[in-house]
Design an enzyme around this catalytic site. Structure first.
Site, PDB file in Angstrom:
ATOM      1  N   SER A 184      42.261  52.829   8.052  1.00  0.00           N
ATOM      2  CA  SER A 184      41.533  51.661   8.606  1.00  0.00           C
ATOM      3  C   SER A 184      41.984  51.205  10.132  1.00  0.00           C
ATOM      4  O   SER A 184      41.501  50.807  10.888  1.00  0.00           O
ATOM      5  CB  SER A 184      42.035  50.495   7.757  1.00  0.00           C
ATOM      6  OG  SER A 184      43.486  50.119   7.694  1.00  0.00           O
ATOM      7  N   HIS A 212      36.506  51.617   4.197  1.00  0.00           N
ATOM      8  CA  HIS A 212      35.918  51.902   5.459  1.00  0.00           C
ATOM      9  C   HIS A 212      35.319  53.267   5.216  1.00  0.00           C
ATOM     10  O   HIS A 212      34.836  53.866   6.433  1.00  0.00           O
ATOM     11  CB  HIS A 212      37.170  52.311   6.524  1.00  0.00           C
ATOM     12  CG  HIS A 212      37.722  51.108   6.860  1.00  0.00           C
ATOM     13  ND1 HIS A 212      37.483  50.161   7.865  1.00  0.00           N
ATOM     14  CD2 HIS A 212      38.663  50.542   6.194  1.00  0.00           C
ATOM     15  CE1 HIS A 212      38.251  48.832   7.728  1.00  0.00           C
ATOM     16  NE2 HIS A 212      39.184  49.252   6.879  1.00  0.00           N
ATOM     17  N   LYS A 243      32.582  45.025   4.768  1.00  0.00           N
ATOM     18  CA  LYS A 243      32.324  45.819   5.808  1.00  0.00           C
ATOM     19  C   LYS A 243      30.818  46.202   6.127  1.00  0.00           C
ATOM     20  O   LYS A 243      30.008  45.623   6.433  1.00  0.00           O
ATOM     21  CB  LYS A 243      33.351  47.090   5.813  1.00  0.00           C
ATOM     22  CG  LYS A 243      34.943  46.432   5.857  1.00  0.00           C
ATOM     23  CD  LYS A 243      35.706  47.322   5.731  1.00  0.00           C
ATOM     24  CE  LYS A 243      37.257  46.822   5.841  1.00  0.00           C
ATOM     25  NZ  LYS A 243      37.404  45.553   5.039  1.00  0.00           N
TER      26      LYS A 243
END
Length: 396
Positions: A184, A212, A243
């Protein structure tokens, strides 16, 4: 006995010093939608600090799904999934996640952080071992403590050190190797082929935190394991909706037996209220949008390559992406804590929002500005932002 609250003093004094110096980099007030350009504290800023990788927070069909779910189901579930909080919407989301990730089943949690707590704490018992990359997300470390298992850490992406950790696990204990897929802060990619090989060699299970990676890597944005062709080899996927999927919450995807075990033993799942209906609907709509638009991760990759080349051409030192994949997380080195905060403030005042990152989130003396990108950015907007950042950093 000392006053329990006496430890507040040093932390608050440090915050006060930053406030007095005018370089407070946190809790910026956003006054518009999460987009490539935002209004923050009354001024236009180019957003290079969001994890909204596919730009779906402003997608009309995603927003509409949330509004319709609010009208149909109301604002919340008022209970846990185990009892009164399971909606048909939750079941639909889990089924489509499992299908997308080519696993037998999936389970959702109220946040991404809670997902790691819920997964690791139920899979790893007091007599088991959990083996972690040193740069794994903080939620993984919290989960290891909650599990009561013995934690071993290996140097970042160092496979020799990972093997040394695996050798320490007794024959009578189980072991889970946990790694971020895309890290990250650094934006580099785990050496998943070697992690899987070593885990199998020593009889350990593997888990990838793909918070991610989903929407970023792999065919159709399916994540890190798919990028390496290891989707059948990784035992457990963890991910988040906050995200690429533009919502809030997280998930675990695995075989039916593992997911069923988590449903009945994971305390963070059992004792938390269910994901609110609009949030679940938004995540589901975003997932469907990703499936319908597999070009989005490719556009994100192209923009990430463009930004990496642009920063290098402007004389800035960036952290290269390990395993040769240009992820949308590009750190720019600023080194000391003070230099990092000062640089972030100057860049912010000039019209670009980035995230300052300091130890312990980075190694000592490796403070950085974490920049991140969306598939909805344009090259022109990135050029404007990179010119601003280079104007601040190269000049100093």
């Amino acid at each position: 006995m000392i006053d329990l609250f006496s430890k507040f003093d040093s932390t608050l004094a440090r915050a006060d010093r930053l406030i007095s110096a005018g370089i407070v980099p946190y809790f910026r007030e956003l006054q518009s939608r999460q987009d490539v350009e935002v209004i923050m504290e009354g001024k236009r800023r180019i957003m290079l600090g969001s994890n909204n990788y596919l730009g779906l927070t402003i997608c009309p069909e995603v927003i509409e799904a949330g509004v319709k779910a609010l009208e149909k189901y109301g604002t919340g579930c008022s209970g846990s999934r185990l009892l009164n909080g399971t909606l048909d919407l939750h079941m639909e989301l889990e089924a489509e996640l499992a299908q997308f990730l080519q696993k037998e089943d999936a389970i959702t949690f109220s946040t991404g952080y809670q997902s790691n707590l819920g997964i690791i704490s139920c899979l790893v018992g007091p007599h088991d071992y959990v083996i972690c990359d040193r740069e794994n997300h903080a939620s993984i470390y919290a989960a290891c403590r909650l599990s009561f298992g013995k934690m071993l850490r290996y140097k970042h992406n160092d496979m020799t050190d990972l093997e040394n950790c695996l050798k320490q696990v007794p024959e009578t204990a189980g072991a889970l190797v946990v790694t971020d897929g895309v890290f990250s802060m650094g934006g580099d990619v785990a050496n998943l082929p070697e992690i899987v090989r070593l885990a199998k060699k020593y009889g350990a299970r593997t888990m990838v935190d793909d918070a991610h990676g989903l929407g970023v890597m792999g065919p159709g944005g399916r994540g890190t394991a798919f990028h390496f062709g290891l989707e059948k080899e990784v035992d457990v996927y963890m991910g988040t909706f906050s995200k690429s999927l533009a919502a809030l919450g997280g998930y675990m995807a695995a075989d039916k037996r593992t997911v069923s075990y988590a449903r009945y033993t994971s305390s963070p799942f059992i004792f938390s209220a269910a994901i609110p209906p609009p949030t679940a609907a938004i995540a589901l709509a975003a997932l469907r949008h990703l499936k319908a638009h597999p070009e989005l991760p490719l556009r994100l990759k192209a923009l990430s390559e463009y930004a990496r080349a642009g920063f290098t051409a402007r004389g800035l030192r960036i952290r290269e992406s390990a395993m040769a994949y240009p992820t949308p997380i590009i750190p720019i080195y600023t080194y000391s804590e003070e230099a990092t905060f000062v640089a972030a403030q100057k860049v912010y005042e000039a019209g670009v929002y980035v995230n300052p990152v300091i130890p312990p989130a980075t190694p000592p003396n490796e403070g950085l500005l974490r920049t991140s990108y969306m598939a909805s950015h344009t090259e022109a907007l990135l050029d404007e932002a990179m010119d601003i950042i280079a104007g601040v950093l190269v000049a100093n």
